[in-house]
Motif scaffolding. Structure first.
Motif, PDB file in Angstrom:
ATOM      1  N   THR A 132       0.901  -1.097   0.031  1.00 37.93           N
ATOM      2  CA  THR A 132       0.029   0.171   0.011  1.00 37.93           C
ATOM      3  C   THR A 132       1.003   1.360  -0.008  1.00 37.93           C
ATOM      4  O   THR A 132       1.813   1.500   0.840  1.00 37.93           O
ATOM      5  CB  THR A 132      -0.875  -0.104   1.040  1.00 37.93           C
ATOM      6  OG1 THR A 132      -1.362  -1.272   1.317  1.00 37.93           O
ATOM      7  CG2 THR A 132      -1.944   1.079   1.161  1.00 37.93           C
ATOM      8  N   LYS A 146      -5.484   3.727  -0.332  1.00 38.57           N
ATOM      9  CA  LYS A 146      -6.057   2.454  -0.918  1.00 38.57           C
ATOM     10  C   LYS A 146      -6.534   2.724  -2.567  1.00 38.57           C
ATOM     11  O   LYS A 146      -6.322   1.946  -3.399  1.00 38.57           O
ATOM     12  CB  LYS A 146      -7.185   1.932  -0.098  1.00 38.57           C
ATOM     13  CG  LYS A 146      -7.168   1.486   1.269  1.00 38.57           C
ATOM     14  CD  LYS A 146      -5.922   0.326   1.225  1.00 38.57           C
ATOM     15  CE  LYS A 146      -6.600  -0.978   0.887  1.00 38.57           C
ATOM     16  NZ  LYS A 146      -5.812  -2.049   1.133  1.00 38.57           N
ATOM     17  N   GLU A 201      -3.431   2.542  -4.613  1.00 35.58           N
ATOM     18  CA  GLU A 201      -2.988   1.167  -4.720  1.00 35.58           C
ATOM     19  C   GLU A 201      -3.883   0.475  -5.543  1.00 35.58           C
ATOM     20  O   GLU A 201      -3.326  -0.516  -6.345  1.00 35.58           O
ATOM     21  CB  GLU A 201      -3.161   0.380  -3.101  1.00 35.58           C
ATOM     22  CG  GLU A 201      -2.736  -0.968  -3.218  1.00 35.58           C
ATOM     23  CD  GLU A 201      -2.836  -1.663  -1.535  1.00 35.58           C
ATOM     24  OE1 GLU A 201      -3.375  -1.136  -1.002  1.00 35.58           O
ATOM     25  OE2 GLU A 201      -2.704  -2.984  -1.508  1.00 35.58           O
ATOM     26  N   ASP A 202      -4.976   0.854  -5.642  1.00 38.99           N
ATOM     27  CA  ASP A 202      -6.027   0.385  -6.653  1.00 38.99           C
ATOM     28  C   ASP A 202      -5.727   0.669  -7.951  1.00 38.99           C
ATOM     29  O   ASP A 202      -6.638   0.447  -9.001  1.00 38.99           O
ATOM     30  CB  ASP A 202      -7.579   0.495  -6.190  1.00 38.99           C
ATOM     31  CG  ASP A 202      -7.732  -0.338  -4.929  1.00 38.99           C
ATOM     32  OD1 ASP A 202      -6.918  -1.316  -4.681  1.00 38.99           O
ATOM     33  OD2 ASP A 202      -8.883  -0.083  -4.498  1.00 38.99           O
TER      34      ASP A 202
END
Ligand code: F0G
Length: 352
Positions: free
Chosen positions: A21, A71, A74-75
């Motif tokens: 992350t 997040k 990260e995606d």
């Protein structure tokens, strides 16, 4: 010595992050838990203020946003979107800058405080004023995130709640145990959900001996949870919590009932009176919505519903500088004087 590392690093083992992350942070969290002398005297209790206006963008939203933006990055997201009464959008805009992402924010037209609008603007967010209220903005943001490549960072995104629960951890870490009562303002009801989750986790893992009763307060013109039905045209001077159909309604009811707590409402007059008391007697300048927690505590104490001797934490959610209009409104204009010590001394009442 030790610099606070931001809440993801401080509470990494309790958050849904991994080594993969990318941590997007402005070193949020670690906010002051200030003993409140006047409130303690008035209630016969030991009252503390969790001063969330001390976060990097001036509100508790940064706790959820460091998680949501990390997040999203990260995606592989390149753009984020949110609906907001002003603080979420300020935070999303700032953290998007840190992450090198584009932010889009939807705000109710004419109903967000100037400081918050200024933040979204200066951080380069794409801002749309929607001809509707916060609830309409949230519906629109959800639709856009479903149809287009843009990640939703409102508190309906569960990682927001994960970040925000860390405020409860900090309180227990500081006090050595959970308080008897935790008081906070309720708008979209994400924060009461998050605190309750944090307190429960610490109790389950033996880091606290108990959980507090959760006391939430809505503004009386925007009190759907208290009134038991959505409010189509929510009204209150506390624009941050001018919300008629909270997304986390059911979670707020669960926090109330599982904790043996309550959710009630306070009038704008009570909110402003608590706002002035906090500033003039505790030295803590908060925005009006934040004062709803303290207004609620004082109302319950005046009604004889607060047993003395308890330990109570009130979250004050946002900085007073966000919405300075209420500080200036109704106050006399400061006098104008020449550059003359005697004239200044006379005006200051130092001569008699
Ligand atoms: N206090 C402040 C200063 C807020 O900005 C908010 C919510 C709340 C309290 C209520 O918290 O929604 O978790 O129950 N502000 C959101 C926003 C709605 O868009 O900034 P909640």
């Amino acid at each position: 010595t030790h610099q606070w590392r931001g809440l993801i690093e401080e509470y990494r083992d309790r958050l849904p992050v991994s080594a993969a992350t990318p941590v997007v942070t402005l070193l949020e969290g670690g906010t002051p838990l200030v003993p409140a002398q006047v409130l303690s005297e008035r209630t016969g209790c030991e009252v503390y203020l969790k001063v969330e206006g001390a976060n990097p963008t001036g509100s508790f939203k940064d706790r959820g946003m460091t998680m949501a933006i990390s997040k999203a990055k990260e995606d592989g997201a390149q753009a984020v979107i949110c609906a907001s009464t002003g603080n979420t959008s300020a935070s999303a805009a700032a953290y998007a800058v840190r992450a090198g992402m584009v932010s889009a924010v939807l705000v109710p037209q004419g109903k967000i405080a100037l400081g918050k609008m200024g933040q979204a603007l200066v951080h380069g967010a794409k801002i749309l004023q929607v001809d509707g209220n916060f609830d309409d903005c949230l519906t629109l943001a959800r639709e856009l995130s479903e149809k287009y490549p843009v990640a939703l960072v409102n508190s309906v995104n569960p990682v927001r709640i994960e970040g925000q629960k860390t405020a409860a951890f900090e309180i227990v870490d500081m006090l050595g145990d959970a308080p008897d009562i935790h008081v906070l303002p309720v708008g979209n009801a994400g924060n009461i959900t998050a605190y309750w989750k944090g307190y429960r986790e610490y109790a389950t893992d033996g880091l606290a001996s108990r959980t507090p009763r959760m006391w939430g307060f809505q503004a009386s013109g925007s009190a759907p949870i208290v009134d038991g039905a959505p409010v189509l045209k929510p009204q209150t001077i506390a624009t941050a919590i001018r919300i008629g159909n909270p997304a986390s309604w059911d979670f707020a009811l669960a926090a109330r009932d599982e904790s043996g707590g309550l959710i009630d409402k306070v009038t704008d007059r009570q909110i402003l009176s608590a706002y002035r008391l906090l500033a003039s007697q505790e030295g803590v300048f908060v925005e009006p919505a934040s004062a709803a927690s303290v207004a609620g505590l004082l109302a319950k104490a005046e009604a004889g519903l607060v047993d003395p001797g308890q330990r109570i934490v009130c979250t004050v959610t946002g900085n007073g500088l966000k919405d300075p209009d209420w500080a200036v409104a109704g106050a006399p204009q400061p006098r104008i004087v020449p550059i003359d010590p005697e004239a200044a001394a006379r005006q200051l009442g130092l001569l008699d």
